[in-house]
Design a protein around this motif. Structure first.
Motif, mmCIF file in Angstrom:
data_model
loop_
_atom_site.group_PDB
_atom_site.id
_atom_site.type_symbol
_atom_site.label_atom_id
_atom_site.label_comp_id
_atom_site.label_asym_id
_atom_site.label_seq_id
_atom_site.Cartn_x
_atom_site.Cartn_y
_atom_site.Cartn_z
ATOM 1 N N PRO A 1 0.781 -1.422 0.121
ATOM 2 C CA PRO A 1 -0.021 0.260 0.125
ATOM 3 C C PRO A 1 1.069 0.754 0.149
ATOM 4 C CG PRO A 1 0.145 -0.838 2.464
ATOM 5 C CD PRO A 1 0.485 -1.207 1.198
ATOM 6 N N VAL A 2 0.366 2.277 -0.762
ATOM 7 C CA VAL A 2 0.863 3.562 -0.495
ATOM 8 C C VAL A 2 0.779 4.389 1.072
ATOM 9 C CG1 VAL A 2 0.976 3.875 -3.447
ATOM 10 C CG2 VAL A 2 -0.657 5.018 -2.078
ATOM 11 N N SER A 3 1.669 4.833 1.152
ATOM 12 C CA SER A 3 1.282 6.324 2.762
ATOM 13 C C SER A 3 -0.584 6.358 3.214
ATOM 14 C CB SER A 3 2.260 7.090 2.798
ATOM 15 O OG SER A 3 1.912 7.658 3.563
ATOM 16 N N GLY A 4 -0.898 6.169 3.660
ATOM 17 C CA GLY A 4 -2.152 5.984 4.326
ATOM 18 C C GLY A 4 -2.766 5.296 4.297
ATOM 19 N N TYR A 5 -3.110 3.966 3.053
ATOM 20 C CA TYR A 5 -3.273 2.839 2.782
ATOM 21 C C TYR A 5 -3.552 2.068 3.644
ATOM 22 C CZ TYR A 5 -5.401 5.599 -1.213
ATOM 23 O OH TYR A 5 -6.388 6.422 -1.932
ATOM 24 N N THR A 6 -4.594 1.110 4.059
ATOM 25 C CA THR A 6 -3.693 -0.282 4.404
ATOM 26 C C THR A 6 -4.073 -1.154 3.477
ATOM 27 O OG1 THR A 6 -4.409 0.577 6.430
ATOM 28 C CG2 THR A 6 -4.291 -1.669 6.541
ATOM 29 N N ALA A 7 -3.824 -2.486 3.488
ATOM 30 C CA ALA A 7 -4.001 -4.230 2.742
ATOM 31 C C ALA A 7 -4.593 -4.856 2.831
ATOM 32 C CB ALA A 7 -2.644 -4.199 2.025
ATOM 33 N N LYS A 8 -5.225 -5.554 2.992
ATOM 34 C CA LYS A 8 -6.683 -6.399 3.877
ATOM 35 C C LYS A 8 -6.525 -7.551 2.534
ATOM 36 C CE LYS A 8 -8.942 -3.705 6.679
ATOM 37 N NZ LYS A 8 -10.100 -3.083 6.679
ATOM 38 N N VAL A 9 -6.362 -8.520 3.043
ATOM 39 C CA VAL A 9 -6.463 -10.065 2.204
ATOM 40 C C VAL A 9 -7.424 -10.969 2.572
ATOM 41 C CG1 VAL A 9 -5.177 -11.903 1.436
ATOM 42 C CG2 VAL A 9 -3.705 -10.061 1.999
ATOM 43 N N ALA A 10 -8.301 -11.562 1.794
ATOM 44 C CA ALA A 10 -9.367 -12.042 1.734
ATOM 45 C C ALA A 10 -8.805 -13.445 0.860
ATOM 46 C CB ALA A 10 -10.553 -11.789 1.651
ATOM 47 N N ARG A 11 -8.607 -14.644 1.110
ATOM 48 C CA ARG A 11 -8.295 -15.924 0.209
ATOM 49 C C ARG A 11 -10.174 -16.722 0.268
ATOM 50 N NH1 ARG A 11 -3.103 -16.973 0.135
ATOM 51 N NH2 ARG A 11 -2.117 -15.191 0.610
ATOM 52 N N ALA A 12 -10.022 -17.093 -0.587
ATOM 53 C CA ALA A 12 -11.289 -18.539 -0.604
ATOM 54 C C ALA A 12 -11.356 -19.984 -2.133
ATOM 55 C CB ALA A 12 -12.531 -17.869 -1.047
ATOM 56 N N THR A 13 -11.383 -20.872 -2.019
ATOM 57 C CA THR A 13 -10.892 -21.055 -2.823
ATOM 58 C C THR A 13 -11.524 -20.889 -4.350
ATOM 59 O OG1 THR A 13 -11.285 -23.337 -1.611
ATOM 60 C CG2 THR A 13 -11.221 -24.131 -3.824
ATOM 61 N N GLY A 14 -10.762 -20.564 -4.747
ATOM 62 C CA GLY A 14 -10.402 -20.254 -6.709
ATOM 63 C C GLY A 14 -10.171 -18.986 -6.733
ATOM 64 N N TRP A 15 -9.997 -18.658 -5.939
ATOM 65 C CA TRP A 15 -9.992 -16.563 -5.659
ATOM 66 C C TRP A 15 -8.615 -15.659 -4.528
ATOM 67 C CZ3 TRP A 15 -11.790 -13.400 -1.528
ATOM 68 C CH2 TRP A 15 -13.103 -14.021 -1.343
ATOM 69 N N ILE A 16 -8.432 -15.025 -4.391
ATOM 70 C CA ILE A 16 -7.513 -13.894 -3.449
ATOM 71 C C ILE A 16 -7.890 -12.869 -3.593
ATOM 72 C CG2 ILE A 16 -5.185 -13.040 -2.396
ATOM 73 C CD1 ILE A 16 -4.305 -15.899 -3.944
ATOM 74 N N ARG A 17 -8.556 -12.114 -2.914
ATOM 75 C CA ARG A 17 -8.605 -10.609 -2.848
ATOM 76 C C ARG A 17 -7.901 -9.974 -1.930
ATOM 77 N NH1 ARG A 17 -14.989 -7.919 -1.812
ATOM 78 N NH2 ARG A 17 -13.916 -5.597 -1.594
ATOM 79 N N VAL A 18 -7.482 -8.841 -2.532
ATOM 80 C CA VAL A 18 -6.999 -7.850 -1.924
ATOM 81 C C VAL A 18 -7.378 -6.697 -1.821
ATOM 82 C CG1 VAL A 18 -4.663 -6.374 -1.536
ATOM 83 C CG2 VAL A 18 -4.984 -8.992 -2.780
ATOM 84 N N ASP A 19 -7.554 -5.874 -0.763
ATOM 85 C CA ASP A 19 -8.592 -4.340 -0.482
ATOM 86 C C ASP A 19 -7.123 -3.122 -0.005
ATOM 87 O OD1 ASP A 19 -11.225 -4.527 -1.260
ATOM 88 O OD2 ASP A 19 -11.336 -6.243 0.499
ATOM 89 N N LEU A 20 -7.203 -2.479 -0.992
ATOM 90 C CA LEU A 20 -6.249 -1.175 -0.609
ATOM 91 C C LEU A 20 -7.414 0.163 0.326
ATOM 92 C CD1 LEU A 20 -3.840 -1.654 -3.330
ATOM 93 C CD2 LEU A 20 -3.455 -2.580 -0.490
ATOM 94 N N VAL A 21 -7.588 -0.625 1.319
ATOM 95 C CA VAL A 21 -8.224 0.416 2.170
ATOM 96 C C VAL A 21 -7.202 2.123 2.316
ATOM 97 C CG1 VAL A 21 -10.435 0.755 3.362
ATOM 98 C CG2 VAL A 21 -9.552 -1.587 1.292
ATOM 99 N N LYS A 22 -8.463 3.287 1.982
ATOM 100 C CA LYS A 22 -8.592 4.187 3.169
ATOM 101 C C LYS A 22 -9.678 4.875 3.715
ATOM 102 C CE LYS A 22 -5.443 8.545 3.431
ATOM 103 N NZ LYS A 22 -5.084 9.628 2.003
ATOM 104 N N GLY A 23 -9.692 5.221 4.906
ATOM 105 C CA GLY A 23 -11.159 5.558 5.851
ATOM 106 C C GLY A 23 -11.919 4.102 4.968
ATOM 107 N N GLU A 24 -13.331 5.190 3.954
ATOM 108 C CA GLU A 24 -14.263 4.213 3.419
ATOM 109 C C GLU A 24 -13.993 3.841 2.012
ATOM 110 O OE1 GLU A 24 -17.796 6.286 3.936
ATOM 111 O OE2 GLU A 24 -17.583 6.530 5.973
#
Length: 159
Positions: free
Chosen positions: A117-140
């Motif tokens: 993530p760039v400054s101020g953002y947070t990385a959140k990782v979610a996994r399931a069978t068949g896919w991976i999701r990475v959210d780069l979030v800042k606030g809402e």
């Protein structure tokens, strides 16, 4: 006394310049020989904010080189045949507003290599069978980066 101190200061300065010139001359060779050969394996990502201090990792201690007695010839080690590297999986790097996410795509599916993530953002990782999701979030607001295994592709979603 002053003359001796002046000569010592000149000698120290000349030695520092000589060491600096030597280092700048060999650092490129050392970097090419030792650093570029290292294959970085994918790792499991964790959620951290870009502003937080990164965790420090300890590197393995170098193996001591055998010492030799003065006057004895040194045998050069024989090199083993160079193994051909394993075929690399294609690396897919997705750059979005909140940072960068890198995946490897292979026949067995997607694998997360890094989420930066760039400054101020947070990385959140979610996994399931068949896919991976990475959210780069800042606030809402943020960006979701998906890797879909069975389709061998990535996708993004802004929210």
């Amino acid at each position: 006394m002053r003359r001796a101190l002046r000569y010592a200061a000149i000698w120290c300065g000349a030695t520092a310049v000589a060491v600096s010139v030597s280092w700048f001359g060999v650092r490129g060779v050392l970097r090419d020989e030792f650093v570029d050969d290292v294959d970085v394996e994918p790792f499991a990502a964790q959620t951290i904010a870009a502003d937080e201090a990164p965790l420090t990792l300890t590197s393995p201690s170098p193996t001591p080189s055998p010492s030799r007695a003065p006057g004895k010839p040194v045998k050069s080690p024989t090199k083993s045949p160079v193994k051909s590297p394993a075929p690399r999986k294609p690396l897919k790097v997705v750059k979005v507003k909140g940072g960068e996410v890198a995946f490897t795509l292979g026949p067995e599916g997607c694998r997360l290599v890094s989420a930066t993530p760039v400054s101020g953002y947070t990385a959140k990782v979610a996994r399931a069978t068949g896919w991976i999701r990475v959210d780069l979030v800042k606030g809402e607001h943020g960006t979701g980066v998906f890797c879909i295994s069975h389709e061998q592709r990535t996708d993004t979603w802004e929210y």
